[in-house]
Design an enzyme around this catalytic site. Structure first.
Site, PDB file in Angstrom:
ATOM      1  CD  GLU A  35      -2.705   1.130   2.546  1.00  0.00           C
ATOM      2  OE1 GLU A  35      -2.602   0.223   3.388  1.00  0.00           O
ATOM      3  OE2 GLU A  35      -3.426   2.132   2.693  1.00  0.00           O
ATOM      4  NE  ARG A 261       2.592  -7.942  10.117  1.00  0.00           N
ATOM      5  CZ  ARG A 261       2.741  -6.828   9.401  1.00  0.00           C
ATOM      6  NH1 ARG A 261       3.802  -6.081   9.512  1.00  0.00           N
ATOM      7  NH2 ARG A 261       1.799  -6.437   8.585  1.00  0.00           N
ATOM      8  CE  LYS A 271       3.212   0.252   5.008  1.00  0.00           C
ATOM      9  NZ  LYS A 271       2.477   0.082   3.777  1.00  0.00           N
TER      10      LYS A 271
HETATM   11  P1  ATP Z   1       3.081  -2.191   8.118  1.00  0.00           P
HETATM   12  O1  ATP Z   1       2.292  -2.934   9.142  1.00  0.00           O
HETATM   13  O2  ATP Z   1       4.525  -2.125   8.375  1.00  0.00           O
HETATM   14  O3  ATP Z   1       2.507  -0.875   7.806  1.00  0.00           O
HETATM   15  P2  ATP Z   1       1.704  -3.413   5.980  1.00  0.00           P
HETATM   16  O4  ATP Z   1       1.478  -4.861   6.057  1.00  0.00           O
HETATM   17  O5  ATP Z   1       0.584  -2.510   6.294  1.00  0.00           O
HETATM   18  O6  ATP Z   1       2.987  -3.072   6.809  1.00  0.00           O
HETATM   19  P3  ATP Z   1       1.648  -3.323   3.161  1.00  0.00           P
HETATM   20  O7  ATP Z   1       2.125  -2.250   2.255  1.00  0.00           O
HETATM   21  O8  ATP Z   1       0.208  -3.560   3.271  1.00  0.00           O
HETATM   22  O9  ATP Z   1       2.252  -2.999   4.588  1.00  0.00           O
HETATM   23  O10 ATP Z   1       2.432  -4.672   2.890  1.00  0.00           O
HETATM   24  C1  ATP Z   1       2.795  -5.193   1.642  1.00  0.00           C
HETATM   25  C2  ATP Z   1       3.135  -6.642   1.837  1.00  0.00           C
HETATM   26  O11 ATP Z   1       4.260  -6.777   2.710  1.00  0.00           O
HETATM   27  C3  ATP Z   1       2.010  -7.396   2.464  1.00  0.00           C
HETATM   28  O12 ATP Z   1       1.826  -8.599   1.759  1.00  0.00           O
HETATM   29  C4  ATP Z   1       2.446  -7.634   3.872  1.00  0.00           C
HETATM   30  O13 ATP Z   1       1.886  -8.781   4.393  1.00  0.00           O
HETATM   31  C5  ATP Z   1       3.968  -7.722   3.720  1.00  0.00           C
HETATM   32  N1  ATP Z   1       4.642  -7.344   4.955  1.00  0.00           N
HETATM   33  C6  ATP Z   1       4.505  -6.201   5.646  1.00  0.00           C
HETATM   34  N2  ATP Z   1       5.244  -6.216   6.776  1.00  0.00           N
HETATM   35  C7  ATP Z   1       5.880  -7.399   6.797  1.00  0.00           C
HETATM   36  C8  ATP Z   1       6.790  -8.033   7.704  1.00  0.00           C
HETATM   37  N3  ATP Z   1       7.191  -7.422   8.821  1.00  0.00           N
HETATM   38  N4  ATP Z   1       7.244  -9.259   7.395  1.00  0.00           N
HETATM   39  C9  ATP Z   1       6.853  -9.869   6.274  1.00  0.00           C
HETATM   40  N5  ATP Z   1       6.005  -9.347   5.379  1.00  0.00           N
HETATM   41  C10 ATP Z   1       5.507  -8.130   5.632  1.00  0.00           C
HETATM   42 MG    MG Z   2      -1.244  -2.345   5.443  1.00  0.00          MG
END
Ligand code: ATP
Ligand code: MG
Length: 575
Positions: A35, A261, A271
Site C-alpha cells: 500500500e 511477519r 509504517k
Molecule cells: P506495516 O504494518 O509495516 O505498515 P503493511 O502490512 O501494512 O505493513 P503493506 O504495504 O500492506 O504494509 O504490505 C505489503 C506486503 O508486505 C504485504 O503482503 C504484507 O503482508 C507484507 N509485509 C509487511 N510487513 C511485513 C513483515 N514485517 N514481514 C513480512 N512481510 C511483511
Molecule cells: Mg497495510
C-alpha cells in the site's frame, strides 16, 4: 542449497506440490502488494524476496501491484520510492506495474453483481451504530435494519453513492454474509465507502472507494495469481477472501497462504511507527540510515545481496518471532568482506612528525634511499593492496610524507606492557609503509597530547625489517598530503531495548541517544575523493563505510559507518 532452502520455507513445498499435481495448468503467479502509504522496510523485503524469489525459482511470475484504495494516506512519492526499492533489491516485475486503482471500474461492476445476487446491500448505520451491531468475539452481531433493502433500491443507492449525491459517511456498501458468524470479518463487512477525495492516480473520477478485503482478492484473481502470500494477520480474513471469489464471476480462485511477519530486535517496523519517528524528527527522514527502511539501510551501505541472503536464512514459517539484528549484520559483513576494497582513514587524528624524513629543502634528500620520492614536495608513493585476499582487486598508490596521522587511540603515553600500539620509545609498523618509533611527545597547555615526534627506519619499507626485528602492532595511518578531511557518521542501533515497545507505552522513550555520533575532522585517503555513494569500503581496522548519498560531495566528503568489523554491541552494552 536449494534443498536446504526448502526445509525452512513451507510455501515452497506447497508450490512444488501444486506444480507436480498440475494445479493451475502448471502456472504459478505471485504478487507483492504494497500500500503506497509509507516507505518499505526490511519486513517488506522478506515478502519481496519470498514472492519474487519463488517466482524466479519456479519459473513463474511475480507482479508488483500497488494496493492503492485509500487516497487519504497514499502519495506518489511513496509509489516512486517503492518502485526504486524493489528494483534495488534486484527483482524484476516485467513490463507492467499493476495498480488496484486500474480495476476501479471492474470492482464497481463486481459490487453491482453482488447486489444483483442479493449478496450486498447499502447500509446507513453510522460508524458507531455499526460497531454496536457488529457484536463481539463472544456475542453474535445483529442484522442492520437495512439488510433487507430491495435489490432495486440497493442498485439505485449504490449508483447515487458513486455519482456523489451523498456526503462521506452517510452510506456504505456491505457484503451480506452472516451477522452471527464466529468470525467477525464475516459479519457483513463493508466493501465500499464514500470518500470525497482525489486519488493520486484516478484523480477525481471516484468518490467511492473499495475496501482492502474486497479489492485484494479480486485483483489477485484478475491477474491470474495462483498463490497469494500474505502475513498471518490475514488468516482470519481468508474466509472472506474465499467467499468473495466464490460469489463474483472472476476468472480464477487464487489460494491465500499466510506466513509470519518478520520482526527485528532493537527496532520498530510498522509504517505507522516509522512515520511517527519521521514526523517527530527523531530521525532525518524516511531514509535515515538508522531506520529499518530499505531507503535507510541502502543509504547506510547495506547491499541487496546481504538482505536477500538474510531473508533466505531466516526462512518462512507460521510462527512469529523476533530475529536478532546481529544476524542481519553478519550477513552484511559476509558480503562486504568479499566485495569492499580496503582503504585507510583516521577518524580521530593525532599528528605524527617523522623527524628524520627528508623534507624538501633538506640536504639529506638525495642521500636517502627512497624509491619514489617526489623532490618537489617530499612525498613518497607506496603501493597498497585493495584486498589482501583478492589480488585480482588490484593495488593503489598511497602517499607517505613527513606529516602523517594515526588514531589518538593508537597512542598511549603510559602504556601497559600488553599495549601493542604506539608509546614513547616503542616501535610499530605503519601499514604498507615503514616502522616508526616514538621519540617525543608534544602536549598543549592542558596536557593533551597533540603531536608525536617519531623516526622512521628506511630499511623497513614495505613492512619488514631486514635485521629480523619484530614489532607487535600494525597501525593504519594517512599522510597530510595523501588525505583529505571528511565527516564520518557513526551509526548505532536506534533503540536501546530489544523490544522498544515492551515496557513503555511510548516507544520513543527507548531511543538510543547515541545512535548517531558525527565525527568532524576525520581524514581519509585521497583515493576516496571519487567514492560513489553507497559503494562499500572497508576502512582498515575500523569497519565498513560508504559515502552518504545525500550529503557527501567532492568538496566535503561524508561517510556513513555501515557496520563494524565485528559484533561488539552485546559486549559493550550488556555488561
Ligand atoms: P506495516 O504494518 O509495516 O505498515 P503493511 O502490512 O501494512 O505493513 P503493506 O504495504 O500492506 O504494509 O504490505 C505489503 C506486503 O508486505 C504485504 O503482503 C504484507 O503482508 C507484507 N509485509 C509487511 N510487513 C511485513 C513483515 N514485517 N514481514 C513480512 N512481510 C511483511
Ligand atoms: Mg497495510
Amino acid at each position: 542449497m536449494e534443498e536446504e532452502n526448502r526445509k525452512n520455507n513451507f510455501i515452497k513445498n506447497i508450490i512444488t506440490e501444486d506444480l507436480e499435481q498440475g494445479k493451475n495448468n502448471g502456472k504459478m503467479i505471485t504478487r507483492f502488494p504494497p500500500e503506497p502509504n509509507g516507505f518499505l522496510h526490511i519486513g517488506h523485503a522478506k515478502s519481496i524476496c519470498l514472492n519474487f524469489g519463488v517466482a524466479q525459482e519456479f519459473k513463474g511470475k511475480c507482479n508488483l501491484r500497488f494496493d492503492d484504495t485509500n487516497p487519504a494516506k497514499e502519495d506518489q512519492k511513496y509509489i516512486d520510492s517503492i518502485i526504486s526499492d524493489v528494483k534495488w533489491l534486484g527483482f524484476d516485475w516485467g513490463e507492467k506495474i499493476y495498480y488496484a486503482s486500474d480495476y476501479f471500474d471492474r470492482l464497481y461492476e463486481f459490487a453491482v453483481e453482488l447486489i444483483k445476487k442479493g449478496k450486498a446491500y447499502v447500509c446507513s448505520l453510522t460508524a458507531e451504530e455499526m460497531r454496536e451491531y457488529r457484536g463481539t468475539l463472544t456475542e453474535p452481531g445483529k442484522n442492520s435494519p437495512d439488510r433487507e433493502r430491495s435489490i432495486a433500491e440497493n442498485l439505485d443507492l449504490f449508483e447515487r453513492m458513486k455519482n456523489g449525491e451523498f456526503e462521506d459517511g452517510t452510506y456504505v456498501l456491505r457484503a451480506k454474509i452472516d451477522m452471527s458468524s464466529p468470525n467477525i470479518n464475516m459479519r457483513d463487512p463493508v466493501i465500499y465507502r464514500i470518500k470525497t477525495m482525489s486519488h493520486p492516480r484516478t484523480k477525481d473520477a471516484w468518490c467511492i472507494y473499495p475496501m482492502y478485503d474486497f479489492t485484494h482478492g479480486i485483483s489477485d484473481a484478475l491477474e491470474g495469481v495462483t498463490h497469494s502470500l500474505c502475513t498471518l494477520e490475514f488468516q482470519d480474513h481468508r474466509p472472506l477472501y474465499d467467499w468473495l471469489l466464490d460469489e463474483v464471476s472472476v476468472p480464477c480462485h487464487p489460494q491465500q497462504i499466510e506466513f509470519a511477519r518478520m520482526n527485528l530486535n532493537y527496532t520498530v517496523m510498522s509504517k505507522r511507527k516509522l512515520q511517527k519517528l519521521v514526523e517527530n524528527n527523531h530521525v532525518d527522514g524516511w531514509d535515515d540510515p538508522r531506520l529499518p527502511t530499505i531507503a535507510g539501510i541502502r543509504r547506510r551501505g547495506y547491499t541487496p545481496a546481504a538482505i536477500r541472503n538474510f531473508c533466505n536464512i531466516i526462512g518462512v514459517s507460521k510462527k512469529e518471532s523476533r530475529i536478532d539484528v546481529g544476524l542481519l549484520e553478519n550477513c552484511l559483513r559476509e558480503d562486504l568482506n568479499d566485495i569492499a576494497p580496503r582503504v585507510m582513514a583516521v577518524l580521530d587524528p593525532l599528528k605524527v612528525t617523522i623527524e628524520n624524513w627528508p623534507d624538501k629543502d633538506s640536504s639529506n634528500m638525495n642521500r636517502q634511499n627512497i624509491e619514489n620520492l617526489h623532490p618537489q614536495d617530499g612525498t613518497e608513493e607506496l603501493e597498497a593492496l585493495n584486498h589482501p585476499q583478492k589480488p585480482e582487486m588490484g593495488t593503489r598508490k598511497i602517499t607517505f610524507s613527513k606529516t602523517i596521522y594515526i588514531e589518538q587511540d593508537d597512542f598511549m603515553e603510559n602504556a601497559p606492557k600488553k599495549f601493542f600500539r604506539l608509546a614513547p620509545g616503542r616501535e610499530v609498523r605503519l601499514r604498507y609503509a615503514y616502522f616508526i618509533k616514538c621519540e617525543d611527545v608534544i602536549k598543549d597547555k592542558d596536557g593533551k597530547v597533540v603531536e608525536l615526534i617519531c623516526t622512521y627506519d628506511p630499511a623497513t619499507r614495505g613492512g619488514d625489517a631486514p635485521d629480523g626485528r619484530k614489532v607487535k602492532g600494525t597501525l593504519h595511518w594517512v599522510s597530510q598530503e595523501g588525505s583529505v578531511p571528511a565527516t564520518v557518521n557513526l551509526y548505532d542501533r536506534l533503540f536501546l531495548a530489544e523490544d522498544p515497545e515492551a515496557e513503555n507505552d511510548d516507544f520513543t522513550k527507548n531511543l538510543n541517544p547515541e545512535s548517531l555520533i558525527k565525527l568532524e575532522g576525520c581524514r581519509v585517503e585521497k583515493y576516496l575523493l571519487n567514492a560513489q555513494p553507497e559503494k562499500a569500503y572497508q576502512f582498515e581496522r575500523l569497519g565498513y563505510f560508504c559515502a552518504d548519498s545525500k550529503e557527501s560531495s567532492e568538496d566535503h566528503l561524508v561517510f556513513n559507518r555501515t557496520v563494524t568489523l565485528r559484533d561488539t554491541w552485546a559486549k559493550v552494552n550488556k555488561q
